[in-house]
Design a protein around this motif. Structure first.
Motif, short mmCIF file in Angstrom:
data_model
loop_
_atom_site.label_atom_id
_atom_site.label_comp_id
_atom_site.label_asym_id
_atom_site.label_seq_id
_atom_site.Cartn_x
_atom_site.Cartn_y
_atom_site.Cartn_z
N GLY A 1 9.44 7.05 7.83
CA GLY A 1 8.99 8.31 8.43
C GLY A 1 8.28 9.23 7.46
N GLY A 2 8.17 8.79 6.22
CA GLY A 2 7.54 9.59 5.18
C GLY A 2 8.55 10.35 4.33
N LEU A 3 8.42 10.25 3.02
CA LEU A 3 9.25 11.02 2.09
C LEU A 3 8.49 12.27 1.69
CD1 LEU A 3 10.50 8.14 -0.26
CD2 LEU A 3 11.74 9.20 1.63
N GLU A 4 9.11 13.42 1.83
CA GLU A 4 8.42 14.67 1.52
C GLU A 4 8.15 14.79 0.02
OE1 GLU A 4 9.10 18.77 3.48
OE2 GLU A 4 10.25 18.86 1.62
N ILE A 5 6.91 15.12 -0.33
CA ILE A 5 6.53 15.40 -1.71
C ILE A 5 6.79 16.88 -1.95
CG2 ILE A 5 4.63 15.44 -3.37
CD1 ILE A 5 3.37 13.13 -1.80
N GLU A 6 7.69 17.17 -2.86
CA GLU A 6 8.23 18.53 -2.96
C GLU A 6 7.22 19.57 -3.40
OE1 GLU A 6 10.71 19.18 -6.68
OE2 GLU A 6 10.89 17.01 -6.44
N HIS A 7 6.19 19.18 -4.14
CA HIS A 7 5.21 20.15 -4.60
C HIS A 7 4.04 20.24 -3.63
CE1 HIS A 7 6.94 21.03 -8.55
NE2 HIS A 7 7.28 19.75 -8.60
N VAL A 8 3.56 21.45 -3.40
CA VAL A 8 2.42 21.68 -2.53
C VAL A 8 1.13 21.46 -3.32
CG1 VAL A 8 1.20 23.42 -1.16
CG2 VAL A 8 3.70 23.32 -1.11
N LYS B 1 3.67 14.02 2.94
CA LYS B 1 4.70 12.98 2.94
C LYS B 1 4.10 11.67 2.43
CE LYS B 1 7.40 14.94 6.77
NZ LYS B 1 7.90 14.72 8.15
N LEU B 2 4.94 10.86 1.81
CA LEU B 2 4.51 9.59 1.24
C LEU B 2 5.24 8.44 1.93
CD1 LEU B 2 3.01 8.01 -1.10
CD2 LEU B 2 5.18 8.19 -2.35
N ARG B 3 4.47 7.42 2.30
CA ARG B 3 5.05 6.18 2.83
C ARG B 3 4.55 5.02 1.98
NH1 ARG B 3 4.59 5.82 8.96
NH2 ARG B 3 2.35 5.51 8.62
N VAL B 4 5.47 4.15 1.58
CA VAL B 4 5.14 3.02 0.71
C VAL B 4 5.53 1.73 1.40
CG1 VAL B 4 5.43 1.96 -1.55
CG2 VAL B 4 5.53 4.45 -1.33
N SER B 5 4.64 0.76 1.38
CA SER B 5 4.90 -0.55 2.00
C SER B 5 4.77 -1.66 0.97
CB SER B 5 3.91 -0.82 3.14
OG SER B 5 3.96 -2.16 3.56
N LEU C 1 14.70 2.98 -3.05
CA LEU C 1 13.38 3.58 -2.99
C LEU C 1 13.51 5.03 -3.43
CD1 LEU C 1 10.40 3.76 -2.44
CD2 LEU C 1 10.86 4.02 -0.02
N ASP C 2 13.02 5.34 -4.62
CA ASP C 2 13.09 6.69 -5.16
C ASP C 2 11.71 7.12 -5.63
OD1 ASP C 2 15.89 7.07 -4.88
OD2 ASP C 2 16.23 5.84 -6.68
N ILE C 3 11.47 8.43 -5.57
CA ILE C 3 10.24 8.98 -6.11
C ILE C 3 10.56 10.12 -7.06
CG2 ILE C 3 8.85 8.31 -4.11
CD1 ILE C 3 8.93 11.20 -3.17
N LYS C 4 9.79 10.24 -8.13
CA LYS C 4 9.91 11.35 -9.07
C LYS C 4 8.55 12.02 -9.18
CE LYS C 4 13.72 9.48 -11.82
NZ LYS C 4 14.19 9.10 -13.19
N ILE C 5 8.55 13.36 -9.16
CA ILE C 5 7.32 14.13 -9.04
C ILE C 5 7.07 14.95 -10.31
CG2 ILE C 5 6.03 15.76 -7.60
CD1 ILE C 5 6.96 13.31 -6.07
N ASP C 6 5.80 15.00 -10.72
CA ASP C 6 5.39 15.88 -11.82
C ASP C 6 4.05 16.49 -11.42
OD1 ASP C 6 5.40 17.19 -14.21
OD2 ASP C 6 4.65 15.50 -15.38
N TYR D 1 0.84 -1.20 0.00
CA TYR D 1 0.00 0.00 0.00
C TYR D 1 0.87 1.25 0.00
CZ TYR D 1 1.06 -0.18 5.05
OH TYR D 1 1.69 -0.24 6.27
N ALA D 2 0.21 2.36 -0.23
CA ALA D 2 0.85 3.67 -0.08
C ALA D 2 0.01 4.50 0.88
CB ALA D 2 0.97 4.38 -1.43
N GLU D 3 0.68 5.36 1.64
CA GLU D 3 0.00 6.24 2.59
C GLU D 3 0.47 7.68 2.41
OE1 GLU D 3 -0.84 3.37 6.46
OE2 GLU D 3 1.02 4.56 6.39
N LEU D 4 -0.43 8.61 2.55
CA LEU D 4 -0.07 10.02 2.68
C LEU D 4 -0.10 10.39 4.15
CD1 LEU D 4 -1.98 11.88 -0.19
CD2 LEU D 4 0.38 11.07 -0.16
#
Length: 337
Positions: free
Chosen positions: A291-298, A273-277, A317-322, A194-197
């Protein structure tokens, strides 16, 4: 009174409801000399756009005075098709319209008389208890709001005003782009994928902004969770999270279009923040997202934040944002009676 038919070529987000209302003159109590009855005018609202009739049935009108203090929710409202009518006292008003494609009254907070618009909660997203725990619920994806400022209602004067009623929420779309080195997904462990915000705002004020402000809004102590599902080839579905978004002055309405405001100053700075399991060794494994990865865009109203996740066991574990508009712009001709 006649309202002339006119035709206009407008560009607007698909599904955003276009409003046209007319202030139709009449007065109450004029024949009763010496009785202090307020003079009123009829308020007629004609709604255009996708599912206009559904939205109109769920539309509520809230009246704030010219100092933006709450006066009343309009109760004597007649709704028929895509037309809504009520009566409004003569004077200058800030009028808030709130709607959705579903009934949202249970989450709508009516302010006390005289409460300021900017500091009065309007909407609060609640939590839901499931067999896996307590989680923040999704905010309705069609929660729509507009505030009509300084509307001057005059006796025996007819006016026409058009505006856009647009989403006060943002979408966070999470795609598990690549993954590996985990336990095979089975019926017994699929709940671990799952993923959590985290740090999700819960509350909007009556000016459409995050409550109490965009920098430090009320946030949920519980995560918002969505589970991944996988097809026969092991490809994951896309997860969508809908969260309240700070209206501020990020957008402006010009010539019937909703446009970015280049001189914005009232913007939210609060990030999610995003948490992925994924299942690993028979347990939930978060990697560096524990602890949650910060999503850079508001999050912003009517915008989608796309989060592509690459997750390989204990190594990566990497994330890319658009970021993109919720819907593409389209051109449509409308005729308004």
């Amino acid at each position: 009174m006649n309202i002339n038919t006119f035709k206009t070529n407008m560009r607007y987000f698909y599904g955003i409801v276009l409003l046209l209302f007319a202030i139709l003159p009449y007065s109450c109590g004029d024949s009763n000399e010496g009785i202090e009855n307020p003079v009123e005018s009829a308020f007629a609202l004609q709604m255009r756009g996708t599912d206009a009739e559904t939205f109109l049935q769920n539309t509520s009108i809230y009246m704030f005075d010219n100092a933006s203090n709450f006066v009343e929710k309009k109760l004597n409202v007649q709704k028929s098709g895509t037309k809504l009518t009520t009566s409004v006292k003569v004077g200058t008003w800030n009028i808030a319209l709130l709607t959705c494609d579903t009934d949202i009254l249970q989450n709508t907070i009516i302010p006390a008389y005289g409460s300021p618009m900017a500091s009065s909660p309007m909407w609060e997203t609640k939590t839901t208890v499931t067999s896996e725990g307590e989680f923040l619920s999704q905010t309705p994806d069609e929660l729509r709001y507009v505030m009509l400022p300084d509307v001057e209602i005059e006796k025996d004067v007819t006016k026409k005003v058009s505006t856009l009623l647009y989403r006060n929420v943002a979408k966070i779309r999470v795609v598990l782009k690549e993954y590996g080195n985990f336990d095979t997904i089975t019926e017994s462990n699929r709940s671990m994928a799952y993923a959590e915000l985290l740090d999700v705002p819960t509350t909007l004020a009556w000016n459409g902004n995050l409550y109490p402000n965009g920098a430090n809004p009320d946030v949920s102590t519980k995560p918002m969770r969505e589970r991944f599902t996988f097809d026969a080839n092991g490809k994951s579905d896309t997860l969508n999270f809908i969260v309240p978004a700070h209206r501020g002055d990020a957008f402006t309405i010009q010539d019937g279009e909703l446009k970015p405001n280049p001189s914005s100053t009232n913007l939210s700075t609060h990030k999610l923040k995003l948490r992925v399991s994924m299942p690993l060794g028979g347990a939930e494994y978060y990697g560096r997202s524990a602890g949650g990865l910060e999503i850079e865009h508001v999050p912003q109203p009517n915008k989608i934040i796309l989060v592509n996740v690459t997750f390989y066991g204990k190594t990566t574990l990497d994330i890319k944002i658009d970021v993109k508009p919720w819907e593409d712009w389209i051109t449509q001709d409308e005729t308004f009676p």
